[in-house]
Design a protein around this motif. Structure first.
Motif, mmCIF file in Angstrom:
data_model
loop_
_atom_site.group_PDB
_atom_site.id
_atom_site.type_symbol
_atom_site.label_atom_id
_atom_site.label_comp_id
_atom_site.label_asym_id
_atom_site.label_seq_id
_atom_site.Cartn_x
_atom_site.Cartn_y
_atom_site.Cartn_z
ATOM 1 N N ILE A 72 -20.236 0.132 7.485
ATOM 2 C CA ILE A 72 -19.489 -0.089 5.600
ATOM 3 C C ILE A 72 -18.508 1.795 6.907
ATOM 4 C CG2 ILE A 72 -20.532 -1.247 4.794
ATOM 5 C CD1 ILE A 72 -20.688 0.878 2.834
ATOM 6 N N ARG A 73 -17.768 1.470 6.372
ATOM 7 C CA ARG A 73 -16.493 2.175 6.544
ATOM 8 C C ARG A 73 -16.587 3.267 5.320
ATOM 9 N NH1 ARG A 73 -11.444 -1.004 8.047
ATOM 10 N NH2 ARG A 73 -11.825 -2.091 7.020
ATOM 11 N N PHE A 103 -1.724 3.950 -9.665
ATOM 12 C CA PHE A 103 -2.692 3.114 -8.890
ATOM 13 C C PHE A 103 -2.843 1.489 -8.779
ATOM 14 C CE2 PHE A 103 -7.428 2.528 -8.441
ATOM 15 C CZ PHE A 103 -7.582 1.123 -9.129
ATOM 16 N N SER A 107 -3.162 1.745 -4.754
ATOM 17 C CA SER A 107 -4.148 1.130 -4.097
ATOM 18 C C SER A 107 -4.030 0.019 -3.100
ATOM 19 C CB SER A 107 -5.496 0.718 -5.015
ATOM 20 O OG SER A 107 -5.094 -0.383 -6.281
ATOM 21 N N LEU A 111 -4.687 -1.188 0.595
ATOM 22 C CA LEU A 111 -4.849 -2.089 1.764
ATOM 23 C C LEU A 111 -4.159 -3.300 1.983
ATOM 24 C CD1 LEU A 111 -6.982 -3.553 -1.762
ATOM 25 C CD2 LEU A 111 -7.978 -3.264 0.395
ATOM 26 N N LEU B 219 -16.009 -2.504 -3.591
ATOM 27 C CA LEU B 219 -16.539 -1.214 -2.396
ATOM 28 C C LEU B 219 -16.745 -2.062 -1.592
ATOM 29 C CD1 LEU B 219 -17.156 1.486 -5.358
ATOM 30 C CD2 LEU B 219 -15.341 1.213 -4.031
ATOM 31 N N LEU B 220 -17.864 -2.417 -1.469
ATOM 32 C CA LEU B 220 -18.251 -3.032 0.204
ATOM 33 C C LEU B 220 -16.846 -3.763 0.652
ATOM 34 C CD1 LEU B 220 -22.049 -4.375 -1.638
ATOM 35 C CD2 LEU B 220 -21.460 -2.651 0.716
ATOM 36 N N ILE B 222 -13.936 -4.053 0.465
ATOM 37 C CA ILE B 222 -13.208 -2.668 0.985
ATOM 38 C C ILE B 222 -13.579 -2.120 2.734
ATOM 39 C CG2 ILE B 222 -11.880 -1.259 0.661
ATOM 40 C CD1 ILE B 222 -11.142 -1.725 -2.606
ATOM 41 N N ALA B 223 -15.013 -1.872 2.041
ATOM 42 C CA ALA B 223 -15.301 -0.444 3.402
ATOM 43 C C ALA B 223 -15.948 -2.151 4.258
ATOM 44 C CB ALA B 223 -16.270 -0.413 2.428
ATOM 45 N N ARG B 224 -16.691 -2.786 3.985
ATOM 46 C CA ARG B 224 -17.265 -3.615 5.589
ATOM 47 C C ARG B 224 -16.121 -3.976 5.623
ATOM 48 N NH1 ARG B 224 -20.590 -7.346 1.544
ATOM 49 N NH2 ARG B 224 -22.769 -6.246 2.633
ATOM 50 N N HIS B 225 -16.209 -4.201 7.484
ATOM 51 C CA HIS B 225 -15.311 -4.165 8.498
ATOM 52 C C HIS B 225 -15.191 -5.950 8.603
ATOM 53 C CE1 HIS B 225 -15.946 -0.240 10.542
ATOM 54 N NE2 HIS B 225 -17.220 -0.800 10.846
ATOM 55 N N ARG B 226 -13.890 -6.418 8.456
ATOM 56 C CA ARG B 226 -13.552 -7.535 8.340
ATOM 57 C C ARG B 226 -14.092 -9.028 8.121
ATOM 58 N NH1 ARG B 226 -8.855 -9.786 5.890
ATOM 59 N NH2 ARG B 226 -7.209 -7.229 5.600
ATOM 60 N N ARG B 389 -6.618 -10.108 -1.035
ATOM 61 C CA ARG B 389 -7.535 -9.712 -1.260
ATOM 62 C C ARG B 389 -6.944 -8.014 -1.885
ATOM 63 N NH1 ARG B 389 -8.892 -6.221 3.010
ATOM 64 N NH2 ARG B 389 -10.859 -5.590 2.283
ATOM 65 N N GLN B 390 -5.241 -8.135 -1.245
ATOM 66 C CA GLN B 390 -4.527 -6.739 -1.479
ATOM 67 C C GLN B 390 -4.119 -6.731 -3.173
ATOM 68 O OE1 GLN B 390 -4.001 -8.600 1.102
ATOM 69 N NE2 GLN B 390 -0.959 -9.031 1.202
ATOM 70 N N TYR B 391 -4.663 -7.635 -3.674
ATOM 71 C CA TYR B 391 -3.450 -7.561 -5.117
ATOM 72 C C TYR B 391 -5.259 -8.218 -5.271
ATOM 73 C CZ TYR B 391 0.668 -9.066 -2.844
ATOM 74 O OH TYR B 391 2.116 -9.115 -2.010
ATOM 75 N N LEU B 393 -8.250 -7.328 -4.986
ATOM 76 C CA LEU B 393 -9.289 -6.282 -5.024
ATOM 77 C C LEU B 393 -8.727 -5.211 -5.831
ATOM 78 C CD1 LEU B 393 -10.994 -6.001 -1.874
ATOM 79 C CD2 LEU B 393 -11.704 -7.041 -3.278
ATOM 80 N N PRO B 394 -7.810 -4.259 -6.019
ATOM 81 C CA PRO B 394 -6.925 -3.628 -6.450
ATOM 82 C C PRO B 394 -7.079 -4.272 -8.654
ATOM 83 C CG PRO B 394 -5.987 -3.878 -4.606
ATOM 84 C CD PRO B 394 -6.765 -4.817 -5.100
ATOM 85 N N GLY B 395 -6.829 -5.054 -9.055
ATOM 86 C CA GLY B 395 -6.838 -6.295 -10.523
ATOM 87 C C GLY B 395 -8.218 -5.990 -10.325
ATOM 88 N N MET B 397 -10.872 -3.937 -9.516
ATOM 89 C CA MET B 397 -11.525 -2.248 -9.788
ATOM 90 C C MET B 397 -10.435 -2.031 -10.831
ATOM 91 S SD MET B 397 -10.849 -0.167 -6.271
ATOM 92 C CE MET B 397 -8.824 -1.033 -5.667
ATOM 93 N N PHE B 398 -8.981 -2.530 -11.969
ATOM 94 C CA PHE B 398 -8.404 -1.934 -12.583
ATOM 95 C C PHE B 398 -9.282 -2.749 -14.130
ATOM 96 C CE2 PHE B 398 -5.534 -1.411 -16.267
ATOM 97 C CZ PHE B 398 -5.307 -2.157 -16.903
#
Lengths: 151, 496
Positions: A72-73, A103, A107, A111, B219-220, B222-226, B389-391, B393-395, B397-398
């Motif tokens: 992972i990154r 925020f 974010s 993304l 977080l996983l 977001i951080a994983r490769h696609r 996912r760009q909506y 995942l932040p949702g 997290m919030f």
């Protein structure tokens, strides 16, 4: 040489167990007569057992395939963690509305969303809807504006 | 009993009571979906409305809010792996994998049906046995509670795969250690606060659950490769549970409902222990059915859902028959009873039969209404997963941060949650299970409190472990749960 999953996890648990055990003498002992169970009793038991079990896992790991921590990154992950950390710091000084919008904007942008109208629209929509829902429908007050305005 | 049932039906089946039952179900479901606002908060928020209503109506509405909130908590548990209530943690073990495999609608349907079944079975048991069961809940002492909590903890053995018992036990210990952070319950002595005032009250349950489940998942992601771990596209329209699946899950639901009701009778034990025990026992009985538990098993989802709803009903037994609240939520309900001038207890049955039976009948009606209400809404609720996912995942997290902040209004909790989430990501990558840690955290305080009380009662002697038959039986059961897999493996090796 790469360290296996179980060994790395056992090492983490061992370090945590030791750090936990080191704190135990700092727990005050209240002087009561014939007390079989004090504030230190449970922590002492837990620390001892966790250290023993960690050592057992370290000595005899089960699944010791290489730990896939590089899969992972981490930099990206830490960036988002920093963003949430900053949100927590700004929540009171800047107020709920502004900090939440910032925020969400940041974010979504990170993304991959680039359309300004969508960024602002979604951030504002979610923020205001949530705030109105909590404040007026549920009666849970969240200071919308900076602390120094309310003061 | 028949007279009481008819009185209850007469009390519950008025237009006003049915209307407020519906309002309670809707409000409870909606509030329960929000993080940081579980059944306790949901009921507390409805008190101002309930106080303007007649007693039976107000109490029926608040009971409906309770069930609705439990179902709402299951929804967030299944869809985004964010269990907001302790009793819905076990729901996520198979509910979320089912969502990830593209079946969120089906997962929510199974949860709704299992909850309904659990609630109906428990309401029937309550109807028949309530006056007699009160004495069961009174007979449990601190040593028995301690043993029961230990049994709950060693159900962790059920989560361990071959050779994973050590890891599961270590995570349980981690949860127990985290539960000791804060002020000691009896003497108020600060422990492991690192000199920080923010930790004097300990770590909140919601913070830990959000960190280890929802936030670490985000977080996983977001951080994983696609190319890694993509979730299957969600089929939000498929709600259908096949006849074969329903028949297969039915015995698990029946067993879990009974277990949940019995555990729910015990003040303080509650829906959380019930859901974990149901999950653990059904996992043992699952055999070689596919998919296995933890990978989207229908039984794995249905069992804890049936158990937690049945336990919620069971928790009304000590409240209605003894006036003893079995949980924080029923404590608030007790306050509502008193505010109405009604004293729950052994005389409630005789003095206020309309209220007593009205509440019991409303449990059946509430379960029916919840099912009718939520099934049509499931495709729309599940649509949240179709957000890009760009909506999304932040949702999420919030959602996590807001939920945690709403508990204490302390921004430090958000920072602590982020720290725990990073550690959770690290441990998840090493295949250390999170569920035992959560269970250890939830039960840690209760175990310490009951053990301390048991030692006090027995003048510091540990003899209660073997001198009380009920304690001994439960502890032997716990030992059997731990040793059985190891013994079974030895037997199989010798046979081979």
């Amino acid at each position: 040489m790469s360290i296996g999953k179980d060994s790395l996890g056992a090492l983490f648990m061992l370090l945590f167990g030791v750090a936990y055990a080191v704190q135990i003498p700092g727990i005050p002992e209240v002087a009561t007569a014939n007390t079989a169970f004090t504030a230190r009793s449970m922590p002492a038991f837990l620390a001892a057992v966790s250290i023993v079990l960690s050592l057992m896992l370290l000595v005899r790991p089960g699944d010791n395939a290489p730990a896939g921590l590089r899969s992972i990154r981490w930099s990206r992950l830490m960036l988002f963690c920093a963003l949430m950390w900053v949100y927590a710091i700004l929540l009171r000084p800047v107020g709920f509305i502004a900090s939440t919008m910032l925020f969400l904007l940041a974010s979504m942008w990170m993304l991959g969303e680039r359309r300004t109208s969508v960024l602002v629209g979604v951030a504002a929509g979610v923020t205001f809807t949530f705030w109105l829902l909590l404040s007026y429908a549920l009666g849970v007050y969240l200071p919308p504006l900076p602390d120094w305005i309310h003061a | 009993m028949l007279e009481g049932l008819l009185a209850g039906l007469e009390a519950a089946l008025t237009l006003q009571n049915m209307l407020f039952l519906l309002v309670g179900c809707i409000a409870g479901t909606f509030i329960g979906m929000l993080p940081g606002l579980g059944p306790m908060t949901a009921i507390a928020l409805m008190i101002p409305i309930a106080s303007t209503l007649p007693a039976a109506t107000g109490i029926i509405m608040m009971a409906a809010v309770y069930y609705g909130a439990i179902f709402g908590g299951s929804t967030s548990s299944i869809l985004i792996n964010a269990p907001g209530v302790a009793s819905t943690v076990a729901t996520s073990f198979d509910g979320y994998p089912m969502t990830r495999s593209g079946q969120p609608g089906k997962a929510l349907t199974i949860a709704a049906l299992a909850s309904f079944a659990g609630g109906i079975v428990a309401a029937a048991l309550l109807l028949v046995f309530a006056p007699y069961l009160a004495s069961v809940s009174l007979s449990f002492h601190s040593s028995d509670y301690f043993a029961l909590m230990v049994l709950g903890l060693v159900a962790v053995a059920a989560f361990s795969s071959e050779g994973g018992l050590l890891k599961a036990l270590l995570m349980t210990l981690l949860g127990l250690m985290l539960s000791t952070v804060g002020s000691d319950q009896t003497q108020g002595i600060p422990r492991f606060t690192l000199g920080m005032i923010d930790l004097v009250d300990g770590i909140s349950f919601l913070l830990l659950v959000m960190a280890t489940f929802a936030l670490s998942e985000v977080l996983l992601n977001i951080a994983r490769h696609r190319s890694q771990g993509e979730t299957q596209p969600a089929d939000v329209h498929t709600l259908v549970v096949s006849r074969a699946e329903a028949l297969d899950a039915a015995p698990a639901v029946a067993r879990s409902s009974g277990l949940g009701f019995l555990i729910g009778l015990l003040p303080g034990a509650g829906a959380t222990v019930a859901s974990f025990l149901a999950y653990g026992s059904e996992q043992r009985l699952n055999g070689k059915r596919q998919p296995p538990f933890g990978q989207g098993s229908v039984r794995g989802l249905a069992a804890p859902e049936a158990a937690n709803n049945a336990a919620a009903t069971g928790s009304f037994v000590p409240l209605l028959t003894l006036g003893i609240p079995g949980s924080g939520t029923t404590a608030i309900l007790l306050g509502a009873f008193i505010a109405y001038g009604i004293q729950p207890g052994p005389m409630l049955y005789l003095n206020e039969p309309a209220v007593f039976w009205g509440v019991i009948v409303s449990m059946w009606l509430g379960n029916v209404v919840l099912l009718m209400l939520n099934l049509p809404l499931i495709p729309y609720i599940a649509r949240v997963l179709q957000l890009p996912r760009q909506y999304l995942l932040p949702g999420v997290m919030f959602f996590c941060m807001a939920g945690v902040y709403l508990v204490t209004f302390n921004a430090f909790d958000i920072q602590l949650m982020v720290l725990f989430a990073v550690v959770a990501v690290f441990l998840r990558l090493l295949d250390f299970p999170m569920a035992p840690m959560i269970l250890g955290f939830i039960l840690g305080g209760l175990i310490e409190e009951n053990l301390r009380r048991a030692l006090l009662i027995h003048d510091g002697s540990w003899s209660f472990l073997w001198s009380r038959p009920s304690t001994l039986v439960i502890l032997l059961l716990a030992a059997a749960v731990v040793l059985a897999p190891w013994l079974w493996r030895r037997v199989r090796l010798e046979r081979d």
